[in-house]
Each structure stands twice: as C-alpha cells, then as structure tokens.
Scaffold this motif. Structure first.
Motif, PDB file in Angstrom:
ATOM      1  N   LEU A 239     -10.758  64.531  24.873  1.00  6.35           N
ATOM      2  CA  LEU A 239     -10.877  65.771  24.087  1.00  6.35           C
ATOM      3  C   LEU A 239     -12.198  65.806  23.315  1.00  6.35           C
ATOM      4  O   LEU A 239     -12.844  66.849  23.223  1.00  6.35           O
ATOM      5  N   THR A 240     -12.597  64.662  22.756  1.00  6.77           N
ATOM      6  CA  THR A 240     -13.840  64.606  21.990  1.00  6.77           C
ATOM      7  C   THR A 240     -15.034  64.899  22.888  1.00  6.77           C
ATOM      8  O   THR A 240     -15.926  65.679  22.538  1.00  6.77           O
ATOM      9  N   TYR A 241     -15.038  64.307  24.083  1.00  9.95           N
ATOM     10  CA  TYR A 241     -16.138  64.517  25.021  1.00  9.95           C
ATOM     11  C   TYR A 241     -16.252  65.998  25.402  1.00  9.95           C
ATOM     12  O   TYR A 241     -17.332  66.590  25.330  1.00  9.95           O
ATOM     13  N   PHE A 242     -15.130  66.590  25.800  1.00 11.89           N
ATOM     14  CA  PHE A 242     -15.195  67.985  26.253  1.00 11.89           C
ATOM     15  C   PHE A 242     -15.366  68.952  25.087  1.00 11.89           C
ATOM     16  O   PHE A 242     -15.970  70.020  25.252  1.00 11.89           O
ATOM     17  N   GLY A 243     -14.898  68.581  23.910  1.00 13.84           N
ATOM     18  CA  GLY A 243     -15.162  69.394  22.725  1.00 13.84           C
ATOM     19  C   GLY A 243     -16.655  69.495  22.449  1.00 13.84           C
ATOM     20  O   GLY A 243     -17.192  70.576  22.168  1.00 13.84           O
ATOM     21  N   GLU A 244     -17.344  68.354  22.569  1.00 12.60           N
ATOM     22  CA  GLU A 244     -18.803  68.348  22.361  1.00 12.60           C
ATOM     23  C   GLU A 244     -19.523  69.095  23.484  1.00 12.60           C
ATOM     24  O   GLU A 244     -20.461  69.859  23.249  1.00 12.60           O
ATOM     25  N   LEU A 245     -19.062  68.883  24.712  1.00 14.78           N
ATOM     26  CA  LEU A 245     -19.709  69.519  25.864  1.00 14.78           C
ATOM     27  C   LEU A 245     -19.616  71.042  25.786  1.00 14.78           C
ATOM     28  O   LEU A 245     -20.578  71.754  26.107  1.00 14.78           O
ATOM     29  N   LEU A 246     -18.470  71.550  25.346  1.00 14.42           N
ATOM     30  CA  LEU A 246     -18.203  72.985  25.403  1.00 14.42           C
ATOM     31  C   LEU A 246     -18.396  73.687  24.064  1.00 14.42           C
ATOM     32  O   LEU A 246     -18.052  74.855  23.910  1.00 14.42           O
ATOM     33  N   GLY A 247     -18.932  72.957  23.068  1.00 14.49           N
ATOM     34  CA  GLY A 247     -19.113  73.564  21.758  1.00 14.49           C
ATOM     35  C   GLY A 247     -17.808  73.871  21.064  1.00 14.49           C
ATOM     36  O   GLY A 247     -17.679  74.857  20.327  1.00 14.49           O
ATOM     37  N   LYS A 248     -16.795  73.021  21.316  1.00 16.93           N
ATOM     38  CA  LYS A 248     -15.473  73.231  20.714  1.00 16.93           C
ATOM     39  C   LYS A 248     -15.024  71.968  19.969  1.00 16.93           C
ATOM     40  O   LYS A 248     -13.885  71.522  20.102  1.00 16.93           O
ATOM     41  N   GLU A 249     -15.935  71.414  19.201  1.00 18.16           N
ATOM     42  CA  GLU A 249     -15.629  70.173  18.466  1.00 18.16           C
ATOM     43  C   GLU A 249     -14.446  70.344  17.525  1.00 18.16           C
ATOM     44  O   GLU A 249     -13.576  69.476  17.433  1.00 18.16           O
ATOM     45  N   GLN A 250     -14.413  71.479  16.794  1.00 17.82           N
ATOM     46  CA  GLN A 250     -13.333  71.680  15.826  1.00 17.82           C
ATOM     47  C   GLN A 250     -11.983  71.844  16.518  1.00 17.82           C
ATOM     48  O   GLN A 250     -10.972  71.292  16.069  1.00 17.82           O
ATOM     49  N   GLU A 251     -11.968  72.576  17.630  1.00 20.32           N
ATOM     50  CA  GLU A 251     -10.713  72.734  18.392  1.00 20.32           C
ATOM     51  C   GLU A 251     -10.205  71.370  18.860  1.00 20.32           C
ATOM     52  O   GLU A 251      -8.996  71.103  18.822  1.00 20.32           O
ATOM     53  N   ALA A 252     -11.137  70.502  19.283  1.00 20.74           N
ATOM     54  CA  ALA A 252     -10.743  69.157  19.729  1.00 20.74           C
ATOM     55  C   ALA A 252     -10.133  68.372  18.573  1.00 20.74           C
ATOM     56  O   ALA A 252      -9.076  67.744  18.722  1.00 20.74           O
ATOM     57  N   LYS A 253     -10.784  68.423  17.410  1.00 25.34           N
ATOM     58  CA  LYS A 253     -10.268  67.690  16.246  1.00 25.34           C
ATOM     59  C   LYS A 253      -8.882  68.196  15.849  1.00 25.34           C
ATOM     60  O   LYS A 253      -7.971  67.412  15.572  1.00 25.34           O
TER      61      LYS A 253
END
Length: 261
Positions: free
Chosen positions: A101-115
């Motif tokens: 989740l952290t990797y794809f959150g960073e890749l897709l500009g969705k860091e907060q959604e991942a957290k």
C-alpha cells in the motif's frame, strides 16, 4: 516513453489489483483471473478483461488507451512499455500489505489514502490476533497445505492459501523440521509418505473437491493428530488463493473466527 504520470487516470493492472482498489484507483483493465477475486468482485464491474493472467493481450490493452501499466512480469516490459509507461514490480518484492500500500500510495499520489487504509487494516488485524492469542497456544504449529488431484503442497508466508494470516498476522510457525525449507522456498511438493512431517498442530487446507468429512474419513489424513483433534480447516481456492491486502484481511478474520469458535 516510460515517464510515469503523476496521477494516472487510466491504469491497466496485471497484478496488485487489491492495492489499487484499497486506494480507490480502480483500473480500466485487468486480466480475467484477477477479476474473479471474490473479495472485491463488486468493485470491478467497469473493468475490462485484458486476457489471460500472465499473457495479457497487447491489442486489448492498446484499445484501453492506458496512461500507466502495472505488471509483475519482468519479461513483459518490452511489449508493455511500447504501449504506455510501465511499472514492473516482481511478485515477492513487496513483502506485506504495508509495503504494498505504501509503495502504490507513493506511486499514484495517494499517500494519505494508503495511510488511512493501513490504520484500519492494522486495527482489524490486531483485533483478530488478540482473539486468536486468547484461544490458541503461542507454540502451536500450523501448516498451510493444498491438495489437488495428484499432488500435495505445503506453502510459506507469502504465497496465498492462508499463509499471510497464519504466519504473518498471527505469528505462528510451521513444524520446526520443515520451517526453513517452507519459508525459504515458499512452497514444497510433498507425498503422502512424508505428510506427517509437514503436518502441524493445525492444518489450513485448500481443496476444491474434498470436504472436511472426507479428510476425517481418509486413512492417511485421518491419522494425523490435527485431523483427530478437529484442527483442520478446508476451503476452496476461490477464498484462499488471493494474497492482496483486501483478501488477506478477510482471510485473517475468517480464520480467527474458526480458531476461536
């Protein structure tokens, strides 16, 4: 060609579908097998089938006009990267839900959604683990097995079939004599003759044909202490096969309910 867009809108995903759904980044296309995932099938009604898993059709992908392709297969990079910017993340590189989740959150500009998603995930996993710890001895051994027509396999902690819930979430171990082999290689083909060596105090068995009663009636399986003690859980591959974060969370809660029933 391979400059990754900051916020891709049309993703084709050969792999990692569960993480994309958790991040509310529903792809436009994915291979048929992943679309059958019962844990999030209802979220995929608008996703186009791009072909056979592991052999996605370039024609089908081109028709979807993707701005990003995500795959786990390194040998598909040349073909896919000619169509659109392509990210290859070989299976096993990301070890658990947090890394994924952290990797794809960073890749897709969705860091907060991942957290945010991982906070809920951790709370539910911790609740399931606490229930299990109150019911099952910490030193109990567990085996993740799959029986097919002519084979039996034992699996490790990152190959689906319940390995992520049992070994990662709950923290149980395989039988000591085979633990290193199973965790190192992640799977082992075994025969009826050595089944007892791989069979722990509890068995989680994937089987599309035999029922729990069939295992109890079988002369070899029925002689195992786990089966005699009713410490065997049998489920079909449609429930055990997937290993994305959404599936792992559901499987963890399902196995916790069985272990504490």
């Amino acid at each position: 060609m391979n400059e990754i867009p900051v916020e891709p809108k049309r993703i084709v995903a050969e792999e990692y579908l569960g993480s994309l759904i958790a991040l509310d980044a529903i792809p436009v296309g994915a291979p048929g097998l992943t679309l059958e995932n019962m844990y999030f099938k209802e979220a995929l009604t608008s996703v186009t089938d791009t072909g056979t898993y592991g052999q996605m059709s370039p024609e089908n992908i081109i028709a979807l006009e993707p701005d990003l392709i995500i795959s786990g297969m390194a040998d598909s990079y040349d073909t896919l990267s000619r169509i659109a910017p392509t990210i290859i993340v070989p299976y096993g590189n990301l070890k658990d839900a947090h890394e994924e989740l952290t990797y794809f959150g960073e890749l897709l500009g969705k860091e907060q959604e991942a957290k945010d998603w991982l906070v809920q995930y951790d709370e539910r996993i911790a609740a399931a683990k606490a229930k299990v710890e109150a019911s099952i001895p910490a030193d109990a051994t567990f085996s993740i097995l799959e029986r097919a027509d002519k084979s039996i396999r034992a699996y490790g902690d990152n190959f689906g079939r319940g390995g992520q819930p049992v070994y990662q979430a709950f923290g149980f171990k395989p039988p000591a004599d085979v633990a290193e082999e199973i965790m190192d290689k992640q799977w082992a083909e075994i025969s009826n003759e050595v089944l007892h060596e791989y069979a722990g105090d509890y068995l989680i068995v994937t089987d599309n044909v035999l029922t729990l009663q069939d295992y109890k009636d079988d002369p070899i399986w029925g002689s195992l202490p786990a089966v005699k003690n009713n410490h065997i859980y049998v489920w079909k591959e449609e429930r055990s096969w997937y290993y994305d974060p959404i599936a792992v969370l559901s499987q963890t809660e399902e196995l916790a309910a069985w272990l504490t029933a």
